[in-house]
Motif scaffolding. Structure first.
Motif, PDB file in Angstrom:
ATOM      1  N   ALA A  87       0.825  -1.216   0.000  1.00 13.34           N
ATOM      2  CA  ALA A  87       0.000   0.000   0.000  1.00 13.34           C
ATOM      3  C   ALA A  87       0.858   1.265   0.000  1.00 13.34           C
ATOM      4  N   ASN A  88       2.013   1.207   0.643  1.00 13.24           N
ATOM      5  CA  ASN A  88       2.918   2.357   0.694  1.00 13.24           C
ATOM      6  C   ASN A  88       4.328   1.797   0.804  1.00 13.24           C
ATOM      7  N   SER A  89       5.136   1.988  -0.218  1.00 10.45           N
ATOM      8  CA  SER A  89       6.479   1.406  -0.228  1.00 10.45           C
ATOM      9  C   SER A  89       7.352   1.932   0.909  1.00 10.45           C
ATOM     10  N   ASN A  90       6.941   3.004   1.564  1.00 10.73           N
ATOM     11  CA  ASN A  90       7.679   3.509   2.726  1.00 10.73           C
ATOM     12  C   ASN A  90       7.281   2.811   4.021  1.00 10.73           C
ATOM     13  N   ASN A  91       6.238   2.009   3.977  1.00 10.80           N
ATOM     14  CA  ASN A  91       5.856   1.227   5.157  1.00 10.80           C
ATOM     15  C   ASN A  91       6.834   0.064   5.278  1.00 10.80           C
ATOM     16  N   ARG A  92       7.562   0.052   6.353  1.00  7.17           N
ATOM     17  CA  ARG A  92       8.575  -0.981   6.550  1.00  7.17           C
ATOM     18  C   ARG A  92       8.438  -1.617   7.925  1.00  7.17           C
ATOM     19  N   LEU A  93       8.709  -2.908   7.972  1.00  8.01           N
ATOM     20  CA  LEU A  93       8.832  -3.574   9.258  1.00  8.01           C
ATOM     21  C   LEU A  93      10.222  -3.251   9.786  1.00  8.01           C
ATOM     22  N   THR A  94      10.287  -2.900  11.053  1.00  6.72           N
ATOM     23  CA  THR A  94      11.561  -2.595  11.701  1.00  6.72           C
ATOM     24  C   THR A  94      11.648  -3.401  12.992  1.00  6.72           C
ATOM     25  N   PRO A  95      12.833  -3.507  13.567  1.00  5.89           N
ATOM     26  CA  PRO A  95      12.935  -4.199  14.862  1.00  5.89           C
ATOM     27  C   PRO A  95      12.071  -3.543  15.943  1.00  5.89           C
ATOM     28  N   GLN A  96      11.730  -2.265  15.759  1.00 10.64           N
ATOM     29  CA  GLN A  96      10.925  -1.561  16.747  1.00 10.64           C
ATOM     30  C   GLN A  96       9.416  -1.758  16.569  1.00 10.64           C
ATOM     31  N   ASN A  97       8.953  -2.146  15.377  1.00  8.08           N
ATOM     32  CA  ASN A  97       7.505  -2.282  15.180  1.00  8.08           C
ATOM     33  C   ASN A  97       7.045  -3.691  14.817  1.00  8.08           C
ATOM     34  N   VAL A  98       7.960  -4.579  14.486  1.00 10.42           N
ATOM     35  CA  VAL A  98       7.565  -5.878  13.936  1.00 10.42           C
ATOM     36  C   VAL A  98       6.764  -6.725  14.924  1.00 10.42           C
ATOM     37  N   HIS A  99       7.137  -6.724  16.199  1.00  5.83           N
ATOM     38  CA  HIS A  99       6.401  -7.550  17.163  1.00  5.83           C
ATOM     39  C   HIS A  99       4.949  -7.086  17.294  1.00  5.83           C
ATOM     40  N   ARG A 100       4.760  -5.784  17.448  1.00  2.00           N
ATOM     41  CA  ARG A 100       3.402  -5.252  17.613  1.00  2.00           C
ATOM     42  C   ARG A 100       2.574  -5.410  16.340  1.00  2.00           C
ATOM     43  N   LEU A 101       3.178  -5.147  15.210  1.00  4.24           N
ATOM     44  CA  LEU A 101       2.435  -5.286  13.948  1.00  4.24           C
ATOM     45  C   LEU A 101       2.070  -6.741  13.684  1.00  4.24           C
ATOM     46  N   PHE A 102       3.019  -7.661  13.903  1.00  4.77           N
ATOM     47  CA  PHE A 102       2.718  -9.064  13.656  1.00  4.77           C
ATOM     48  C   PHE A 102       1.643  -9.562  14.613  1.00  4.77           C
ATOM     49  N   ALA A 103       1.741  -9.208  15.886  1.00  2.43           N
ATOM     50  CA  ALA A 103       0.731  -9.634  16.857  1.00  2.43           C
ATOM     51  C   ALA A 103      -0.654  -9.120  16.461  1.00  2.43           C
ATOM     52  N   THR A 104      -0.703  -7.868  16.034  1.00  2.00           N
ATOM     53  CA  THR A 104      -1.988  -7.285  15.643  1.00  2.00           C
ATOM     54  C   THR A 104      -2.516  -7.946  14.372  1.00  2.00           C
ATOM     55  N   ALA A 105      -1.624  -8.246  13.438  1.00  2.00           N
ATOM     56  CA  ALA A 105      -2.036  -8.972  12.227  1.00  2.00           C
ATOM     57  C   ALA A 105      -2.559 -10.359  12.600  1.00  2.00           C
ATOM     58  N   MET A 106      -1.941 -10.988  13.589  1.00  2.00           N
ATOM     59  CA  MET A 106      -2.421 -12.293  14.061  1.00  2.00           C
ATOM     60  C   MET A 106      -3.823 -12.164  14.657  1.00  2.00           C
ATOM     61  N   LEU A 107      -4.061 -11.092  15.383  1.00  2.00           N
ATOM     62  CA  LEU A 107      -5.385 -10.865  15.983  1.00  2.00           C
ATOM     63  C   LEU A 107      -6.448 -10.753  14.892  1.00  2.00           C
ATOM     64  N   LEU A 108      -6.161  -9.974  13.856  1.00  2.72           N
ATOM     65  CA  LEU A 108      -7.115  -9.848  12.746  1.00  2.72           C
ATOM     66  C   LEU A 108      -7.305 -11.192  12.048  1.00  2.72           C
ATOM     67  N   ALA A 109      -6.198 -11.888  11.819  1.00  3.26           N
ATOM     68  CA  ALA A 109      -6.261 -13.161  11.093  1.00  3.26           C
ATOM     69  C   ALA A 109      -7.038 -14.226  11.864  1.00  3.26           C
ATOM     70  N   VAL A 110      -6.822 -14.312  13.181  1.00  2.00           N
ATOM     71  CA  VAL A 110      -7.532 -15.329  13.959  1.00  2.00           C
ATOM     72  C   VAL A 110      -9.033 -15.046  13.951  1.00  2.00           C
ATOM     73  N   LYS A 111      -9.401 -13.775  13.987  1.00  2.00           N
ATOM     74  CA  LYS A 111     -10.823 -13.438  13.972  1.00  2.00           C
ATOM     75  C   LYS A 111     -11.452 -13.709  12.613  1.00  2.00           C
ATOM     76  N   TYR A 112     -10.659 -13.594  11.563  1.00  2.00           N
ATOM     77  CA  TYR A 112     -11.193 -13.846  10.226  1.00  2.00           C
ATOM     78  C   TYR A 112     -11.199 -15.343   9.892  1.00  2.00           C
ATOM     79  N   GLN A 113     -10.162 -16.056  10.279  1.00  2.00           N
ATOM     80  CA  GLN A 113      -9.991 -17.442   9.833  1.00  2.00           C
ATOM     81  C   GLN A 113     -10.594 -18.497  10.757  1.00  2.00           C
ATOM     82  N   ASP A 114     -10.574 -18.256  12.057  1.00  2.00           N
ATOM     83  CA  ASP A 114     -10.969 -19.299  13.003  1.00  2.00           C
ATOM     84  C   ASP A 114     -12.372 -19.066  13.563  1.00  2.00           C
ATOM     85  N   ASP A 115     -13.046 -20.162  13.873  1.00  2.00           N
ATOM     86  CA  ASP A 115     -14.402 -20.086  14.416  1.00  2.00           C
ATOM     87  C   ASP A 115     -14.413 -19.850  15.921  1.00  2.00           C
TER      88      ASP A 115
END
Length: 188
Positions: A87-115
């Motif tokens: 969506a924006n080539s300037n959006n980058r995963l960094t050591p400072q944001n990767v844990h929070r972003l991945f955890a939040t992506a997991m939260l969205l994914a579990v709500k979408y994929q799992d019953d």
């Protein structure tokens, strides 16, 4: 045209689970991280934290153990993070944001994929977030950044899963998987 959604776990011919899944996901996240300070990133500063003492593999293992979710959720979360970068080539995963972003992506994914899922207060503790309000804020923010696009087609899912498998140490001659290596549009 509406795409048919399937139960991805029925794909017997491409197995990736357990320790192999954790290692492949952690390695993909580590490769995707950059120390470069992004210019004009749309990722809000709220996702920034200090560099975590816990390794990415240990963190992914923690999520694997305590989220009690399907393996599909892990790959779906990677798709969401890749969509952020596309969506924006300037959006980058960094050591400072990767844990929070991945955890939040997991939260969205579990709500979408799992019953069957837990409530956000449980996930907040598993992720190591400060409190429920922070978890809810991260969830709403990431949903907006993704423009509420949480559906993942079978083709897109299998594309990401295949590259994760090819990047595992058991197949060293295969090319490495990197987030944003190929535009999602060509995979879907």
């Amino acid at each position: 045209m509406m795409e048919t959604m399937v139960n991805f776990e029925d794909e017997e011919y491409i197995r990736l689970s357990g320790k192999a899944l954790v290692s492949a996901v952690a390695a993909a996240l580590e490769r995707a991280c950059t120390d470069e300070e992004p210019v004009e990133s749309t990722i809000p500063k709220c996702f920034l934290g200090r560099k975590q003492l816990m390794s990415m593999e240990s963190y992914v293992q923690r999520l694997y153990e305590f989220m009690d979710c399907s393996d599909v959720v892990f790959i779906t979360a990677l798709v969401y993070l890749d969509r952020l970068e596309i969506a924006n080539s300037n959006n980058r995963l960094t050591p400072q944001n990767v844990h929070r972003l991945f955890a939040t992506a997991m939260l969205l994914a579990v709500k979408y994929q799992d019953d069957e899922i837990f409530d956000n207060s449980y996930y907040s503790r598993v992720f190591g977030f400060s409190n429920l309000a922070e978890t809810n804020h991260f969830e709403a923010t990431l949903l907006c950044l993704l423009d509420f696009r949480v559906a993942v087609s079978e083709k897109e899912y299998l594309f990401y899963k295949t590259y994760l498998i090819q990047s595992t140490p058991q197949t060293p001659t295969q090319p490495e998987f990197m987030l944003s290596s190929v535009p999602v549009a060509s995979a879907a």
